[in-house]
Scaffold this motif. Structure first.
Motif, PDB file in Angstrom:
ATOM      1  N   MET A  11      -6.401  -2.927   6.475  1.00 60.03           N
ATOM      2  CA  MET A  11      -6.445  -1.736   5.642  1.00 60.03           C
ATOM      3  C   MET A  11      -6.007  -0.511   6.432  1.00 60.03           C
ATOM      4  N   SER A  15      -4.618   5.693   4.104  1.00 59.84           N
ATOM      5  CA  SER A  15      -4.256   5.387   2.716  1.00 59.84           C
ATOM      6  C   SER A  15      -5.319   4.610   1.956  1.00 59.84           C
ATOM      7  N   GLY A  16      -6.088   3.776   2.650  1.00 61.92           N
ATOM      8  CA  GLY A  16      -7.022   2.897   1.964  1.00 61.92           C
ATOM      9  C   GLY A  16      -6.332   1.717   1.307  1.00 61.92           C
ATOM     10  N   LEU A  17      -5.063   1.488   1.661  1.00 60.58           N
ATOM     11  CA  LEU A  17      -4.291   0.385   1.104  1.00 60.58           C
ATOM     12  C   LEU A  17      -4.089  -0.683   2.166  1.00 60.58           C
ATOM     13  N   ARG A  23      -2.313  -3.138  -1.786  1.00 61.69           N
ATOM     14  CA  ARG A  23      -3.403  -3.111  -2.770  1.00 61.69           C
ATOM     15  C   ARG A  23      -4.626  -2.431  -2.178  1.00 61.69           C
ATOM     16  N   THR A  24      -5.494  -1.927  -3.064  1.00 60.11           N
ATOM     17  CA  THR A  24      -6.774  -1.379  -2.654  1.00 60.11           C
ATOM     18  C   THR A  24      -7.757  -2.533  -2.474  1.00 60.11           C
ATOM     19  N   ASP A  26     -10.571  -2.879  -4.026  1.00 61.81           N
ATOM     20  CA  ASP A  26     -10.998  -3.288  -5.368  1.00 61.81           C
ATOM     21  C   ASP A  26      -9.974  -4.219  -6.015  1.00 61.81           C
ATOM     22  N   GLU A  27      -8.687  -3.921  -5.850  1.00 63.36           N
ATOM     23  CA  GLU A  27      -7.645  -4.775  -6.419  1.00 63.36           C
ATOM     24  C   GLU A  27      -7.631  -6.142  -5.743  1.00 63.36           C
ATOM     25  N   ARG A  49       3.644   2.433  -5.049  1.00 57.72           N
ATOM     26  CA  ARG A  49       3.166   2.743  -3.692  1.00 57.72           C
ATOM     27  C   ARG A  49       4.249   2.482  -2.655  1.00 57.72           C
TER      28      ARG A  49
END
Length: 66
Positions: A11, A15-17, A23-24, A26-27, A49
């Protein structure tokens, strides 16, 4: 629909991606229970993104050929 995971599971701090699939968390965690419509929406978000970030830059792995 197949997962967009490319086994670069890290991660981004800013960005948190995911640096591999964009993807995050959660995704990623909800992928197996997501409907086909949800998965299509996630793929659309991934494409947005990728367009917003340089895939060969320092933070994102994306589809870089380097």
């Amino acid at each position: 629909m197949a997962s967009p995971c490319i086994n670069v599971c890290r991660m981004g701090d800013v960005s948190g991606l995911c640096l591999g699939c964009f993807r995050t968390l959660d995704e990623i965690s909800g992928w197996n229970l997501a409907t086909e419509d949800d998965k299509s929406a996630i793929f659309a978000a991934i494409n947005r993104r990728r367009a917003e970030h340089d895939p060969c830059g320092e933070e994102f792995r994306g589809d870089c050929d380097r």
